[in-house]
Design an enzyme around this catalytic site. Structure first.
Site, PDB file in Angstrom:
ATOM      1  N   SER A  87      -7.526  -5.435  -5.057  1.00 34.37           N
ATOM      2  CA  SER A  87      -8.570  -6.022  -4.210  1.00 34.37           C
ATOM      3  C   SER A  87      -9.914  -6.007  -4.912  1.00 34.37           C
ATOM      4  CB  SER A  87      -8.668  -5.253  -2.886  1.00 34.37           C
ATOM      5  OG  SER A  87      -9.373  -4.038  -3.067  1.00 34.37           O
TER       6      SER A  87
ATOM      7  N   GLY B  42      -0.029   5.493  -4.386  1.00 35.11           N
ATOM      8  CA  GLY B  42      -0.650   6.771  -4.742  1.00 35.11           C
ATOM      9  C   GLY B  42      -0.031   7.915  -3.947  1.00 35.11           C
TER      10      GLY B  42
ATOM     11  N   ASP C 222       0.838  -1.213   0.000  1.00 39.65           N
ATOM     12  CA  ASP C 222       0.000   0.000   0.000  1.00 39.65           C
ATOM     13  C   ASP C 222       0.870   1.259   0.000  1.00 39.65           C
ATOM     14  OD1 ASP C 222      -2.378   1.389  -0.032  1.00 39.65           O
ATOM     15  OD2 ASP C 222      -2.649   1.321   2.146  1.00 39.65           O
TER      16      ASP C 222
ATOM     17  N   SER D 189      -8.093  -4.846   5.291  1.00 43.81           N
ATOM     18  CA  SER D 189      -8.718  -4.546   3.988  1.00 43.81           C
ATOM     19  C   SER D 189      -9.165  -5.798   3.214  1.00 43.81           C
ATOM     20  CB  SER D 189      -7.777  -3.694   3.125  1.00 43.81           C
ATOM     21  OG  SER D 189      -7.477  -2.477   3.763  1.00 43.81           O
TER      22      SER D 189
ATOM     23  N   HIS E   7       2.291   3.787  -9.088  1.00 41.82           N
ATOM     24  CA  HIS E   7       2.038   2.371  -9.379  1.00 41.82           C
ATOM     25  C   HIS E   7       3.204   1.769 -10.170  1.00 41.82           C
ATOM     26  CE1 HIS E   7      -1.831   2.483  -7.577  1.00 41.82           C
ATOM     27  NE2 HIS E   7      -2.363   3.324  -8.446  1.00 41.82           N
TER      28      HIS E   7
ATOM     29  N   LEU F 289      10.510 -20.725  -5.092  1.00 40.47           N
ATOM     30  CA  LEU F 289       9.563 -19.874  -4.353  1.00 40.47           C
ATOM     31  C   LEU F 289       8.213 -20.000  -5.049  1.00 40.47           C
ATOM     32  CD1 LEU F 289       9.020 -17.310  -2.391  1.00 40.47           C
ATOM     33  CD2 LEU F 289       9.465 -15.927  -4.421  1.00 40.47           C
TER      34      LEU F 289
HETATM   35  C1  IPE Z   1      -5.400  -2.750  -0.202  1.00 39.20           C
HETATM   36  O1  IPE Z   1      -5.055  -1.407  -0.352  1.00 39.20           O
HETATM   37  C2  IPE Z   1      -5.373  -3.441  -1.520  1.00 39.20           C
HETATM   38  C3  IPE Z   1      -4.070  -3.543  -2.179  1.00 39.20           C
HETATM   39  C4  IPE Z   1      -2.931  -3.119  -1.750  1.00 39.20           C
HETATM   40  C5  IPE Z   1      -4.100  -4.189  -3.457  1.00 39.20           C
HETATM   41  P1  IPE Z   1      -6.149  -0.269  -0.440  1.00 39.20           P
HETATM   42  O2  IPE Z   1      -5.426   1.013  -0.555  1.00 39.20           O
HETATM   43  O3  IPE Z   1      -7.143  -0.558  -1.500  1.00 39.20           O
HETATM   44  O4  IPE Z   1      -6.885  -0.389   0.989  1.00 39.20           O
HETATM   45  P2  IPE Z   1      -7.885   0.592   1.729  1.00 39.20           P
HETATM   46  O5  IPE Z   1      -9.031   0.856   0.802  1.00 39.20           O
HETATM   47  O6  IPE Z   1      -7.141   1.860   2.041  1.00 39.20           O
HETATM   48  O7  IPE Z   1      -8.287  -0.129   2.968  1.00 39.20           O
HETATM   49  C1  IPE Z   2      -1.626   0.262  -3.407  1.00 44.24           C
HETATM   50  O1  IPE Z   2      -1.382   1.617  -3.380  1.00 44.24           O
HETATM   51  C2  IPE Z   2      -1.853  -0.260  -4.790  1.00 44.24           C
HETATM   52  C3  IPE Z   2      -3.230  -0.699  -5.065  1.00 44.24           C
HETATM   53  C4  IPE Z   2      -4.228  -0.683  -4.223  1.00 44.24           C
HETATM   54  C5  IPE Z   2      -3.504  -1.205  -6.387  1.00 44.24           C
HETATM   55  P1  IPE Z   2      -2.546   2.680  -3.340  1.00 44.24           P
HETATM   56  O2  IPE Z   2      -2.934   3.026  -4.734  1.00 44.24           O
HETATM   57  O3  IPE Z   2      -3.663   2.205  -2.482  1.00 44.24           O
HETATM   58  O4  IPE Z   2      -1.831   3.919  -2.665  1.00 44.24           O
HETATM   59  P2  IPE Z   2      -2.451   4.943  -1.628  1.00 44.24           P
HETATM   60  O5  IPE Z   2      -2.956   4.151  -0.478  1.00 44.24           O
HETATM   61  O6  IPE Z   2      -3.556   5.650  -2.347  1.00 44.24           O
HETATM   62  O7  IPE Z   2      -1.315   5.818  -1.289  1.00 44.24           O
HETATM   63 MG    MG Z   3      -4.101   2.455  -0.507  1.00 44.66          MG
END
Ligand code: IPE
Ligand code: IPE
Ligand code: MG
Length: 254
Positions: free
Chosen positions: A68, A26, A23, A199, A40, A134
């Site tokens: 997800s 973004g 996570d 999550s 990403h 792995l």
């Molecule tokens: C969880 O991250 C899913 C992945 C990393 C693929 P999110 O960024 O979607 O989770 P929430 O919505 O903040 O809980």
């Molecule tokens: C995780 O990073 C990647 C995915 C959920 C695909 P995020 O895109 O959720 O990044 P933040 O949480 O917005 O920083």
């Molecule tokens: Mg996120």
């Protein structure tokens, strides 16, 4: 390791299975005044380093949460970009994974993906299925609720067709129908990006997993932070409901 598997407990053991919520992509980009897409892309690079580390340090299974079942709620442009990156990563990496003796497996509802992507996923799985360094599990369109739901549906189907009867339903049987059938449950769960929540990730399988949360955003995650997480894991006493004393005595016998 089963929940009651005290006999399997060895302090200082490496985790067999590490599961990571990657996570913070973004926010990593936003901090740099760049579009989230750049975050990403940087995230894919971090994946490579971690896979290499796990393959060369006797980790049996690495599960990465890539997308997800709730991530479809994001703006359409971001979802499309994530699909493109997923496809690109598969095109670029499958051969490399195979050369490095890594077995690729996907969990999640893949029927929502394009035909092309589904084909590439199967191709990756088929090509690498005999590999042993792995097992890399990529959770794509995955949700813990989905996983249990599809398992229960399959169990009911088998019950209706008479293949299993009601008395046979047990935790062990349900596990055989989860998408992770045949894999050990995660020993170590890592979530980057500072949020301390699950999550909807592997809800059944995380029952006794050790949790490690780091504020590091996923694109900045590297081998050193992974090492810290593993060190923290090794310093913990896993009790699985027993007392600390029971665990200590048992480990002396071992
Ligand atoms: C969880 O991250 C899913 C992945 C990393 C693929 P999110 O960024 O979607 O989770 P929430 O919505 O903040 O809980
Ligand atoms: C995780 O990073 C990647 C995915 C959920 C695909 P995020 O895109 O959720 O990044 P933040 O949480 O917005 O920083
Ligand atoms: Mg996120």
């Amino acid at each position: 390791m089963s929940i009651t598997g005290l006999n399997d407990l060895k302090p200082d053991d490496n985790p067999r299975h590490i599961a990571i919520i990657m996570d913070g992509n973004g926010r990593w980009a936003e901090k740099r005044f760049m579009p989230r897409a750049i975050g990403h892309k940087a995230g894919v690079k971090a994946v490579r380093k971690i896979v290499e580390y796990c393959a060369s340090h006797e980790i049996e299974v690495l599960t990465l949460f890539a997308f997800s079942s709730e991530n479809w709620r994001r703006p359409e442009a971001e979802v499309s970009l994530l699909m493109e990156l997923f496809m690109l990563a598969l095109q670029r990496e499958i051969d490399k994974l195979h050369r490095n003796n890594i077995c690729l497996r996907f969990i999640g509802d893949r029927t929502a993906f394009s035909e092309k992507l589904q084909q590439k996923m199967s191709e990756g799985e088929t090509k690498t299925q005999g590999n042993t360094a792995l097992t890399l599990v990529v959770a794509a369109n995955y949700g813990g609720h989905w996983d249990m739901c599809q398992a229960f549906n399959n169990v009911v189907e088998k019950m209706n067709s008479g293949e299993i009867n009601r008395e046979a339903i047990s935790e062990q049987l349900i596990e055989q129908y989860l998408s992770t059938a045949g894999l050990p449950d995660p020993d170590l769960f890592i979530r980057t990006g500072g949020e301390q929540r699950v999550s909807n990730f592997m809800l059944w399988q995380l029952a006794y997993t050790e949790m490690y949360f780091t504020p590091t955003l996923w694109p900045d995650f590297d081998q050193n932070i992974l090492k810290d997480a593993i060190k923290s894991f090794k310093s913990r006493q896993r009790r699985f409901g027993h007392t600390g004393e029971q665990v200590l005595n048992k480990s002396i016998i071992l």
